[in-house]
Design an enzyme around this catalytic site. Structure first.
Site, short mmCIF file in Angstrom:
data_model
loop_
_atom_site.label_atom_id
_atom_site.label_comp_id
_atom_site.label_asym_id
_atom_site.label_seq_id
_atom_site.Cartn_x
_atom_site.Cartn_y
_atom_site.Cartn_z
N LYS A 276 45.17 38.34 54.21
CA LYS A 276 45.71 37.25 53.38
C LYS A 276 46.99 37.70 52.67
CE LYS A 276 42.65 38.78 49.62
NZ LYS A 276 41.38 38.50 48.91
N ARG B 143 33.25 32.90 40.43
CA ARG B 143 34.57 32.47 40.88
C ARG B 143 34.31 31.42 41.96
NH1 ARG B 143 38.87 36.86 43.24
NH2 ARG B 143 37.72 36.37 45.15
N HIS C 281 30.90 37.84 47.18
CA HIS C 281 31.98 38.76 46.80
C HIS C 281 31.58 39.44 45.49
CE1 HIS C 281 35.97 40.32 47.38
NE2 HIS C 281 36.51 39.71 46.35
N ARG D 173 34.32 43.61 54.72
CA ARG D 173 35.58 42.85 54.60
C ARG D 173 36.62 43.60 53.78
NH1 ARG D 173 32.15 39.00 52.28
NH2 ARG D 173 33.33 39.31 50.36
N TYR E 253 69.05 46.43 29.46
CA TYR E 253 68.79 45.36 28.49
C TYR E 253 67.91 45.82 27.33
CZ TYR E 253 70.35 41.70 31.81
OH TYR E 253 71.07 40.90 32.65
N CYS F 295 65.39 45.17 35.40
CA CYS F 295 66.07 43.88 35.37
C CYS F 295 65.72 43.09 36.64
CB CYS F 295 67.58 44.08 35.27
SG CYS F 295 68.07 45.28 34.01
N ASP G 96 67.50 42.55 39.31
CA ASP G 96 68.03 43.09 40.56
C ASP G 96 68.18 44.60 40.54
OD1 ASP G 96 68.67 40.32 41.29
OD2 ASP G 96 70.20 40.55 39.74
#
Ligand code: PLP
Length: 414
Positions: free
Chosen positions: A42, A141, A173, A229, A275, A331, A333
């Site tokens: 997944k 869940r 699960h 699994r 920053y 940051c 990038d």
């Protein structure tokens, strides 16, 4: 396995070692010799690329593939053909049940509403739906609540007799399998056994009972049942710090995330860096600019300063083996490393954020995804899965490349 040169001017790349995925699956099968194995692919194969990861897992002996969404399941079918058993487990009312059933995907019934939609889908597809009933044994869940199981089991048995569905599996699960000795593990196992009895009492005879995620596959052999699994361990990561490093289980991380320094320069003592000036240089030094940030999936919580050390980065492709920590804010990038006075690094040098290692927390010279998880207050799953599409994936190794469609791709390129 040879790694292609990293000199094409791209700032960063993720190398995915398909042979590692194959070997990890093979190691996992040794951990669960009495069970079949469903490789969980997944979320784009936990960020590694769903189809390449799936092919490599099959090459390692995976019997099944597991995914969360209908879209993922249909993409597996389109990419791999009709033969591999595929299970999808997270469906919402209105999901394309008929399409999934027509494609031969095993669908999950995790709530009473799903039985009606599965039956309608089977009629529309003109095909018997292959169903796994997911039971909530204590994760709270997804899954059929234990209180609803009697009526869901009776209804499923009715639909089986009338030929609309075939109940292939029952599963659940675990909430705390990565915490050895957690009392919920035995409670969930007992609830699962009670659910199996309930199903049997309704006349259902599912062929595959499955409960074990990676942690249970590696450490709880009593919970392997017919099928395990594993997900994160397929990609060579340990399920968590309490279970120790991947090497303990014969696993190696399949993904290496590296970048090339975009700038190296002198910064005086006492200067704030990045920053917010979270980090201040303590001496005249050299800083290196790493051109990846949270836009690439580097967690901003991996920033480093007075409040705590940032994520680790190995510098020195020459094997000098220095591991530095992010200096200041991560940051969007980019982020900065304090390379120290007189550093020999140059713009263009390769640095490694994480790779095939047991991690610096275990004394290895190269960080791994768990080290980044530790620095960012998260889990290795999130580190690899959130690596952004902006980072190109480079595949190395041959595992899975002998399947038909890959061969075709290869020939087309020649
Ligand atoms: C994601 C998932 C798994 C795999 O869990 P890991 O901890 O990655 O091994 C197994 N089963 C289900 C239902 C899942 O959602």
């Amino acid at each position: 396995m040879t790694t292609p040169a990293f000199d094409d001017g791209t700032p960063a790349r993720a190398i995915v070692d398909l042979d590692a995925i194959r070997d990890n699956v093979s190691a996992l099968r040794d951990h669960a010799p009495s069970a079949d194995l469903m490789a969980v692919v997944k979320a784009d194969g936990y960020g590694h690329g769903m189809l390449p990861a799936a092919r490599a897992a099959l090459a390692g002996g995976a019997h099944w593939l597991g995914v969360a969404t209908a879209e993922e399941a249909l993409a597996l079918r389109a990419g791999l053909g009709p033969d591999v058993p595929v299970l999808v487990w997270l469906l919402t009312p209105g999901a394309p049940f008929a399409e999934l059933i027509a494609a031969g995907v095993d669908v999950t019934v995790a709530a009473p509403w799903a039985l009606d939609e599965v039956a309608a889908g089977a009629r529309a597809a003109g095909r018997v739906a292959r169903v796994h009933v997911k039971v909530d044994t204590g994760l709270s869940r997804n899954g059929v609540a234990m209180g609803d199981l009697p009526r869901v089991a009776r209804r499923a048995a009715g639909l089986e007799s009338s030929g609309e569905i075939h109940v292939v599996g029952v599963f659940s699960h675990l909430a705390c399998a990565d915490e050895p000795g957690h009392p919920s593990i035995d409670r969930q196992a007992a609830a699962f056994d009670a659910a199996l009895e309930e199903m049997a009492g309704a006349g259902l005879r599912p062929e595959v009972r499955h409960l074990a995620n990676s942690a249970a596959t590696l450490t709880l052999p009593g919970l392997h049942y017919d099928l395990v699994r594993p997900g994160i361990s397929v990609y060579g990561n340990s399920p968590g710090p309490l279970l120790g490093p991947p090497g303990r289980y014969g696993l190696r991380p399949a993904m290496t995330f590296e970048a090339r320094l975009a700038n190296v320069k002198h910064v005086a003592a006492g200067e704030g860096v990045s920053y917010g000036h979270l980090y201040t240089t303590t001496q005249d030094t050299t800083v290196g600019l790493v051109p990846v940030g949270y836009g690439d999936g580097v967690p901003r919580h991996g920033s480093g300063g007075a409040a705590g050390p940032g994520g680790p980065v190995a510098v020195g492709a020459d094997g000098s083996g220095r591991v530095l920590r992010v200096a200041g804010r991560v940051c969007m990038d980019q982020f900065v490393l304090d390379l120290g006075p007189g550093a020999a690094e140059r713009a263009g040098d390769v640095v490694t954020l994480f790779g095939a290692s047991d991690g610096v927390a275990h004394g290895a010279p190269l960080p791994n995804a768990q080290d980044w998880a530790d620095a960012a207050g998260t889990i290795s799953y999130e580190i690899v899965t959130r690596l952004a599409p902006r980072v190109p994936r480079t595949y190395v190794g041959t595992a899975g490349s002998d399947t038909t469609d890959r061969t075709t791709e290869g020939e087309a390129q020649q």
